[in-house]
Design an enzyme around this catalytic site. Sequence first.
Site, short mmCIF file in Angstrom:
data_model
loop_
_atom_site.label_atom_id
_atom_site.label_comp_id
_atom_site.label_asym_id
_atom_site.label_seq_id
_atom_site.Cartn_x
_atom_site.Cartn_y
_atom_site.Cartn_z
N TRP A 356 26.56 30.26 30.22
CA TRP A 356 26.44 28.94 30.92
C TRP A 356 25.76 28.70 31.83
CZ3 TRP A 356 29.16 27.14 35.68
CH2 TRP A 356 30.18 28.48 36.16
N ASP A 357 25.24 29.85 32.69
CA ASP A 357 24.47 30.13 33.69
C ASP A 357 23.14 29.18 33.76
OD1 ASP A 357 26.16 32.17 33.50
OD2 ASP A 357 24.85 33.46 34.54
N GLU A 485 36.36 33.90 38.31
CA GLU A 485 37.11 34.54 37.25
C GLU A 485 38.00 35.77 37.85
OE1 GLU A 485 33.36 35.82 35.78
OE2 GLU A 485 33.74 34.55 33.99
N LYS A 589 36.03 34.42 43.78
CA LYS A 589 35.03 35.00 43.21
C LYS A 589 33.73 34.23 43.61
CE LYS A 589 33.01 37.70 39.40
NZ LYS A 589 32.91 37.71 37.89
N GLN A 590 33.69 33.23 43.08
CA GLN A 590 32.74 32.18 42.93
C GLN A 590 33.12 30.57 43.46
OE1 GLN A 590 31.69 33.06 38.91
NE2 GLN A 590 30.26 31.23 39.42
#
Lengths: 757, 757
Positions: A356-357, A485, A589-590
């Site tokens: 999906w990046d 994640e 994480k992000q």
Amino acid sequence: MTQRVFAVEPWAISARTLNDADMALMESMTSTGNGHMGMRGNFEEGYSGSTHQGTYLAGVWYPDRTRVGWWKNGYPEYFGKSVNAMNIIAIPIRINGEQVDLYRGTPGNFNVRLDLRNGLLTRSFDYHVDNAQVHVEFERFLSLATPELCLQKVRISVVSGSAAIELSPQIDGDVYNVESNYNERFWDVVWRCGGKHPALSMRTKPNLFGTPQFTVTGGMALHAEGLNLSGEIDDPLRVGCRLNSNLGAGESVCLNKTVAVVTSRDLAPDQHAEAVARLLGDAATRGYESHKATHTALWEKRWSRAAVLIEGDDEAQQGIAFSLFQLFSTYYGEDERLNIGPKGFTGEKYGGATYWDTEIYLLPLYLAVADPLVSRSLLTYRHNQLPQARTNAGRQGLPGALYPMVTFDGLECHNEWEITFEEIHRNGAIAYAIANYTRYTGDRSYLDGPGIEVLTQISRFWAGRVHYSKRARAFMIHGVTGPNEYENNVNNNWYTNYLAAWVLGYTCDVLDELPDRASELGISDTEREHWRTISATMYLPADPELGVQVQHDTFLDKDLRTVDTLDPAERPLNKHWSWDKILRSCFIKQADVLQGIYLFEDGFSPDEIKRNFDFYEPMTVHESSLSASIHSVIASAIGERGKAVELYRRTARLDLDNYNDDTDDGLHITSMSGGWLAIVQGFAGMRVRDDRLGFRPFCPDGWTRYSFTIGFRDRLIAVQVSGEDVQLKLLSGDPLDVDLFGRTHRLDDQIVVPLAG
Amino acid sequence: MTQRVFAVEPWAISARTLNDADMALMESMTSTGNGHMGMRGNFEEGYSGSTHQGTYLAGVWYPDRTRVGWWKNGYPEYFGKSVNAMNIIAIPIRINGEQVDLYRGTPGNFNVRLDLRNGLLTRSFDYHVDNAQVHVEFERFLSLATPELCLQKVRISVVSGSAAIELSPQIDGDVYNVESNYNERFWDVVWRCGGKHPALSMRTKPNLFGTPQFTVTGGMALHAEGLNLSGEIDDPLRVGCRLNSNLGAGESVCLNKTVAVVTSRDLAPDQHAEAVARLLGDAATRGYESHKATHTALWEKRWSRAAVLIEGDDEAQQGIAFSLFQLFSTYYGEDERLNIGPKGFTGEKYGGATYWDTEIYLLPLYLAVADPLVSRSLLTYRHNQLPQARTNAGRQGLPGALYPMVTFDGLECHNEWEITFEEIHRNGAIAYAIANYTRYTGDRSYLDGPGIEVLTQISRFWAGRVHYSKRARAFMIHGVTGPNEYENNVNNNWYTNYLAAWVLGYTCDVLDELPDRASELGISDTEREHWRTISATMYLPADPELGVQVQHDTFLDKDLRTVDTLDPAERPLNKHWSWDKILRSCFIKQADVLQGIYLFEDGFSPDEIKRNFDFYEPMTVHESSLSASIHSVIASAIGERGKAVELYRRTARLDLDNYNDDTDDGLHITSMSGGWLAIVQGFAGMRVRDDRLGFRPFCPDGWTRYSFTIGFRDRLIAVQVSGEDVQLKLLSGDPLDVDLFGRTHRLDDQIVVPLAG
């Protein structure tokens, strides 16, 4: 915890030391590619230390049997992997009978350099054998002009003593994937030949899953000076020859090696031999230097469109140049069957080609710096895989389409349940990209045509995946993994719920404007009403007291701490903590909530954005390569300029400084747009709202100025920001209105506006 | 969705048909064992269809390299597996040159029967080759008297025509584990010999993990009637010989084969040859029939202590007899180095030898029907593994001890993160068993000695695993998997939180009585106060409106439905639904909240128990073998007698009727106590409270009466319940007070009390 092995230069990376412990990292960093193929910065002569030899061909993959602890229903049966293909750069060297090997020998004056302007990789060193000292120089590039070609040059000079030199230029098919699940080889040799153009043809082994086999043929041509042919290589997995010479001090030899690689993706196998011979013949006619000049000119053309120039900060300049160089080496939109894998041509980790990046992190860049057809190709790729996305949903017992987390062919091939079954926000990203393309380009043709088909099936998935909670009187989405994640299987991840609600609403909006398509697609009024209801009554966790969106149902029950309370020796967390501890911790994480705010910025007040940023960013470890850029853009938007620049540095120099201690596995290709986003959307504040382009720029402290060029609706516009002002120049196309700091300006030729605040 | 291949007989299972589709199921069901070794009901002559050939030796295992999709920090490096050992029953047969094979041939009058009173497995069939018809009869048992011995008999008679018969009795080392992760063989042959006692010695391959290698030696003795030795088997992986005879109609031959198996667990490898020869010599001296008589007498002794007799319901009788037979075949407490694996000697699935099942489901049975030393052995087993349990906790970055989910040697060897890292309620089960043993036996010596050491380390684990939620002002446990494995990574699983709080409180209570041990163990007052605080302020989700304990934080947000809304074709869910769908659904695999209520019954009012049962049981699919029994006991307690009997049937006949469609993998050994619990704790309502034994019995509809014997604090007591009354008889030991329906009675010799209600 950064680690830097290359010197800071604005448009190159170079190193003068060689440590075995850094070898894999160095190989990743000096990877080169031309969209058709690519390879890690492996040494031509071989290396017996900690090397990861890897050559990859775009779109050539193998369905490795999946390995998983305990099988769950719905898991994919294979994990598609970029196949490590024949090593085409190999030129083993012997001096006085001894194999040149920089691991066992002690080279002097080592120097490696990758020129980011044109992708030329050069390397040189001195080497002692007995009383002989020789100097070796390599140069190579993968042609942009003829992407089937890899061109190499090696020169060996005797500095002192005398040397019997033997070179064995070859194509080596004795390769394997480091990440193979069952230590299986993926290739069979189909044929090999010697002669003027030694060639090797290999085919991927038959597989159990009905996915295509690929045939790849590589052929070689040599042009030698001062060397004599002494024999052919006799090996079932290799082709090539041996050349030798006896040299005295001051004498030298030179070898040009050209390899042409064709694949069955483009040419039927029975045409390979002829095609390779023709490519090599043409290459010989033109000559190495001529090829290099054309190749360099093509890179210059790319840079003229896409370069970001930063004055006053070489580290920053090197970061953005390296990032864009590596991204364009992977994908420049020539082939709509391809997409952008997380490691590109630089490694094998993660497998698959498409994440999906692409939609969230890369599409915005390609929209602005490449022909709109490139972006359209990326959308078409997903439409072509709609049938497979429907299969994916069906395997989970759900209606509609679920785009894969990881894929080559549209079928899901990742098998951790918490990702495969749960990280479903990816499906929203595919829909978002359609809207984003339409907003940026103003071109509705994709949306009205294939786009609405994709949106409809994605909406059906969401309508099947939600459930109604009687207790909360709202629709909910349980059991998901959000962008963060470092949490799995959470309920009502705000990002996922918000995105799903948006998809359902947007699809209905589009269908309202396309009544014919709605009936064509068999969407009843009842179905649309249901979608509207879900969209309107989706449960969106928020905390009124804190004034923030809540990451998921029980996030606020955690032991909430900021990253500065962590022991730096425990970073990155995923290399030091048990998975359990990571999952329970609050550390992110992000971007997760902030990822949603980034995508739907206009739905939130500046105060609301700032509160969420101030709440979540201090808990964020940025251990995904996709994190820092999004945070940087938001930091810029809320005036946290120092933070924005710090995060720019982290995203743009992620691999250069090996922030996450994993660059040895390969580069983080799909986050290579991060620096660009941080500069263009962040520092320059570029937005498109209501068909109008706008900027709200500032110039980071310590930067003299920065400039970039963007394409927007048939115009090319150069943007330059200094500490004093912003200058816009219309390079081509019709005049247009542009917003600067919220005020509209007519851009005919050039405007200069002083920086606000 | 049940499937029954065996006839209903009270004390045997038998079948007269043979279908290849049922073969693996039939092999599981006719497994036999004697604590030392065991095997599936494989055919002596071989079978080329869907067989799963399996022989297992207690405590002999191999650390298979683990396979997992994506490695997480803290995962164990190996997965311990019972090694499929040499096939000791093999007697291939040829008739007129043709291999007898019930898959390829068409046998007549097939008959297989396992006698549950003594574990004698017999099988017979007619077989045609050309014009010859022969009748073949097998009989075998694994000796309880000399557990190293497997004794077999085969008789072949010619019914018509004439037949050249060849038998090849052998020990076959060409075996592998079906569940090996990398298709590796686990054995090397050390030596083999022929002669009078052909023998084969094998050793498990060296492993990467430093766990012990095992040497196993099997030797064979034969006693033949009417057969001539025609040669030895010449094969590096086999030993044995060939015997033959030419028979006319009415003639027959008979062969007794005795195999002795010793392992390096008991004897150094250099003593194996001698030990095997001695065992075989002794066996020959005594003879087959004498052995069989002794063996049968030992089974009768077990049954006299443990048999549950049901009059009026043969299905129910068969269920409980089969369950106890299989459980005792696996473990009867002779060796404290052993424990009870989920498949016993009947299959390989799941690996490992020890699960929390032992403490929660099996210990109560062994406490009542076997010598208390058996139960004590089971506790000692855990104390011996305390150092490894500390290692397990340390690998997760936590203090204290974490007992493994799956193990042979005390180290965790299961690697799904949602189980390994999260199904930590297992640690509470270890503590509970100490309290349960102490309560039942009245013997405090284990608790005060090794027990408190175990409790202390488990308490330290819990104190490290909880966190304090500022928002809720309570201690919480995030990220767990409760007993209901159809949900993963939930927060504040009520069962886990309750159990952890209990462990902390109980440990403090015990330490209060043992001040010396507290200081010996280095437990400060501060630490104990902290444990008390956690115990007292643990968050325990409950819903006042529904009046139930809540399975975990967001359970009530689910789409709550009852099992009767499910399509029967989709059962069992784990074979039909994607894991995602299972996790999101409300359907419960096994008792979760109710498991806690079962363990801590006295903490809840009858109304509260009933409300929870009525809420949770209708959502429970009982797809764990451990589910039905617990529900049956609770159903009895709250007067839901019909439900209790239905669930008794499900637990006691789980494998007999293949409820979960997985008995082909092996039997559910650790749930074999379920029928006993349902009868003794459920129907008879046996409890021990404040050092006093009590009953509150009823007799299920359709049963004339049932009876069983229990041991309690140096007494043996026979209990018989009919539709009219309950009779207690003191078989041995001193008189004691017993509660019946809440009233105290003195049991001197015998009491008869009419049934209440």
